[in-house]
Write an enzyme that holds these catalytic residues in place. Structure first.
Site, PDB file in Angstrom:
ATOM      1  N   SER A 181      -8.382   2.408  -7.024  1.00 49.06           N
ATOM      2  CA  SER A 181      -9.073   1.849  -5.867  1.00 49.06           C
ATOM      3  C   SER A 181      -9.185   0.328  -5.968  1.00 49.06           C
ATOM      4  O   SER A 181      -8.189  -0.374  -5.985  1.00 49.06           O
ATOM      5  CB  SER A 181     -10.443   2.509  -5.709  1.00 49.06           C
ATOM      6  OG  SER A 181     -11.053   2.147  -4.491  1.00 49.06           O
ATOM      7  N   ASP A 220      -9.738  -2.024   1.004  1.00 47.19           N
ATOM      8  CA  ASP A 220      -9.496  -2.215  -0.416  1.00 47.19           C
ATOM      9  C   ASP A 220      -8.078  -1.719  -0.722  1.00 47.19           C
ATOM     10  O   ASP A 220      -7.393  -1.203   0.166  1.00 47.19           O
ATOM     11  CB  ASP A 220     -10.569  -1.519  -1.251  1.00 47.19           C
ATOM     12  CG  ASP A 220     -10.565  -0.009  -1.100  1.00 47.19           C
ATOM     13  OD1 ASP A 220     -10.002   0.489  -0.106  1.00 47.19           O
ATOM     14  OD2 ASP A 220     -11.147   0.681  -1.958  1.00 47.19           O
ATOM     15  N   ASP A 231      -6.510   0.818  -2.021  1.00 49.47           N
ATOM     16  CA  ASP A 231      -6.047   2.167  -1.688  1.00 49.47           C
ATOM     17  C   ASP A 231      -6.500   2.601  -0.301  1.00 49.47           C
ATOM     18  O   ASP A 231      -6.308   3.752   0.092  1.00 49.47           O
ATOM     19  CB  ASP A 231      -6.483   3.180  -2.743  1.00 49.47           C
ATOM     20  CG  ASP A 231      -7.981   3.425  -2.763  1.00 49.47           C
ATOM     21  OD1 ASP A 231      -8.741   2.474  -2.492  1.00 49.47           O
ATOM     22  OD2 ASP A 231      -8.400   4.570  -3.039  1.00 49.47           O
TER      23      ASP A 231
END
Length: 634
Positions: free
Chosen positions: A177, A334, A336
């Site tokens: 992430s 972000d 991902d």
């Protein structure tokens, strides 16, 4: 470590040649290291361990092999490197074997059903993500599970959607992430499209420990794995966009009257194409202006210190580009693409909205349109929204005034997803969930945070307001005027050493252990300050309620036990003050941070702001005591 094909052997060593549980007691760290090297297919990480052995660096060996990654707030996540405490092929293999064992438990009929339904695997663009995904796929194929595999980088939301669309029994996404470039991770979803929670994660972890040896010599090359999998990338992308339009788009006519210019940044991640597809399908004006220096996937995240849109300065480059283009709205994912950040240009500067502010705007937009489609009051009461317990209480206030159901959960979307699944199962209608760390979910097409479909909904709302001559900041101020000005500080100290965090929480427990209520006071003057202002009376706040989800204590319940899940391995204490203000302290589940959340509310914005600053100072001075406990901001 970076992926270098020359550092890999094709297959894992034959199974059964060693048992991690039976490592010799003599020279235990060296023995564990040698045992690990025997099954590690990566020459680089094997060499990393061999160097420690050659140097006889027992301290480093103990650090490398003295702990194991466990399922936390967002699955397995950590630094890439050697040993069970880092992300590497062996850890992913063991996790996949543990998941496979759990999926196939329950008898022949259950195992046959799981194999037929299959699993779905996706991955982002980080170093080694593709290799980790292949490793998991090889394990699942070995036990006869059907594997849907997306061979190219995809946003995280496609995996839970794939579970729903394809009827999979589980799914996995390889991503860290918004973590630093040195990290990677392994998110696990179950058949309800939510991330796993206890006791399921504990059962899988137990199976991991019972299946540390590779079951076979796995060939984890593209040539060996991909032909045996089903590539569903295009099918899922198209159906994902179509379902988001069906569930989440509220305006059925194009927003031709809006001249709002929007800038987008993917934060060097994988969100761009999905965002463009969603934008077009929603019928939004034009296309977002893409911040070119951040919209191409790059695992080294070259323009930001941390690829986290929450970090101070992370949106600076996108805002500067927006200024050049005459754009007044920046939307960011972000890396991902499961979270959404927003910055709005006022007359003098850029205002980065907090997760709470984004949530209030979205919640009102969704609720107002839901009321148009559902006129029956009893049916409206079946609608619900969720928030994590560290998020703002403004959604609770909104629910009380508007008449829908609201519930809080523990921090992390895995808790909200499973709570949503439970409530849907009892006939309730899921509208919205959020966490202050800019994670949002709209509608029940999948029960995890989704930065792509939420970005489209936010853009639709912004364009609709703009077409009516109303700005986002004006709309936000109006909502706070209606529900009360809720002001929050959401910050953290870095705390890489567990002993420092333990010391902070021991101090807090000593305070409430001496008796409730008790008062905390802001230290308005540092040691040695002899200024006349020192005569000013320090500000004091009285704690009237304590909930400790580490020890399982709640001072406000008849039996002294909290209603939320207790986890003795995760530090979390919430204090409620006499004026209704709230403070939560917790250890991050994904980063070495001690996080603190302070929220106050008042009918006048200036009063709320002053109260927030005073309480924040009291929390830092009296509870966290950074100088005493050695905490740092960097």
């Amino acid at each position: 470590f970076s992926l270098n094909p020359n550092l890999f052997v094709r297959g894992f060593p034959p199974p059964g040649h060693f048992d991690m549980a039976g490592v010799a007691e003599v020279r235990p760290w060296v023995a564990q290291a040698e045992a690990w090297m025997a099954i590690d297919p990566n020459l680089h990480t094997r060499q990393e361990v061999q160097d420690l052995i050659d140097r006889n660096d027992i301290v480093a060996l103990e650090r490398t092999f003295g702990k194991r990654l466990a399922f936390g707030t967002a699955g397995l996540r950590g630094r890439m490197g050697a040993g069970p405490g880092c992300m590497n092929e062996v850890v992913v293999l063991q996790a996949a074997q543990g998941i496979a064992r759990r999926l196939l438990a329950g008898g022949d009929a259950a195992a046959a059903a799981a194999k037929k339904r299959g699993v779905i695997i996706g991955h982002d663009h980080r170093h080694n993500s593709h290799r980790f995904a292949l490793t998991a796929a090889a394990v699942f194929l070995h036990v006869g599970l059907k594997v849907y595999f997306m061979p190219h980088m995809v946003p995280t939301p496609l995996v839970p959607w794939g579970i729903r669309k394809l009827g999979c029994v589980a799914g996995a996404m390889v991503t860290a992430s918004h973590n630093p470039k040195q990290d990677n991770g392994f998110k696990v979803y179950w058949g309800n499209t939510a991330q796993i929670i206890p006791p399921l994660d504990q059962e899988i972890h137990s199976q991991m420990l019972a299946n540390t040896d590779p079951w076979t010599t796995y060939d984890i090359s593209d040539q060996a794995v991909l032909p045996k999998c089903i590539d569903v990338t295009q099918e899922l992308q198209e159906s994902y966009v179509a379902m988001a339009v069906q569930q989440c788009r509220h305006l059925q006519t194009p927003l031709t009257l809006s001249s709002l210019k929007t800038t987008y940044t993917a934060m060097h991640g994988v969100g761009l194409q999905s965002v463009l597809d969603m934008w077009k399908a929603f019928g939004l004006p034009g296309e977002p202006l893409c911040c070119a220096s951040q919209c191409t996937p790059d695992p080294d995240f070259p323009t930001v210190a941390f690829p986290n849109p929450e970090e101070k300065g992370a949106l600076d480059r996108a805002c500067a580009y927006a200024d050049e283009q005459g754009s007044t709205l920046v939307l960011a994912n972000d890396p991902d693409a499961d979270r959404l950040a927003v910055a709005v240009r006022n007359t003098t500067e850029w205002v980065v909205l907090t997760g709470n502010e984004i949530a209030l705007l979205l919640a009102d937009w969704i609720w107002q349109r839901y009321k148009v489609t559902v006129e029956d009051e009893e049916d409206r009461k079946k609608a619900f929204m969720l928030a994590s317990t560290v998020s703002s209480k403004v959604l609770r206030r909104m629910a009380e005034q508007e008449g829908f159901l609201f519930e809080e959960t523990l921090t992390g979307f895995k808790w909200m997803g499973n709570k949503a699944s439970d409530l849907i199962g009892t006939g309730h209608r899921f509208l919205f969930a959020y966490e202050v760390e800019i994670g949002f979910a709209i509608g029940d097409m999948s029960l995890d945070k989704d930065g792509v479909r939420c970005l489209a909904v936010f853009a639709e709302m912004a364009h609709s307001l703009h077409a009516r001559g109303r700005g986002l900041l004006d709309q936000l101020h109006g909502l706070y005027s209606r529900y009360g000005f809720h002001k929050m500080v959401n910050s953290y100290f870095f705390c890489p050493e567990a002993s420092k965090m333990d010391a902070v929480f021991a101090h807090v427990r000593a305070l409430y252990g001496a008796g409730i209520p008790f008062a905390i006071t802001a230290n308005l003057h540092p040691p040695g300050d002899t200024s006349p202002a020192k005569k000013q009376k320090p500000l004091s706040f009285t704690v009237v309620h304590v909930r400790d989800l580490t020890l399982g204590y709640d001072s406000g319940t008849p039996d002294g036990k909290p209603s939320l899940h207790v986890d003795s391995t995760a530090q979390m204490v919430t204090l409620t003050f006499a004026d209704g203000s709230v403070c939560t302290l917790r250890g991050s589940g994904t980063e070495p941070k001690l996080k603190y959340y302070v929220e106050v509310s008042a009918s006048v914005e200036a009063d709320a702001e002053a109260l927030k600053q005073a309480l924040m100072q009291a929390v830092v001075d009296a509870l966290l005591q950074p100088h005493v406990h050695g905490l740092s901001r960097q």
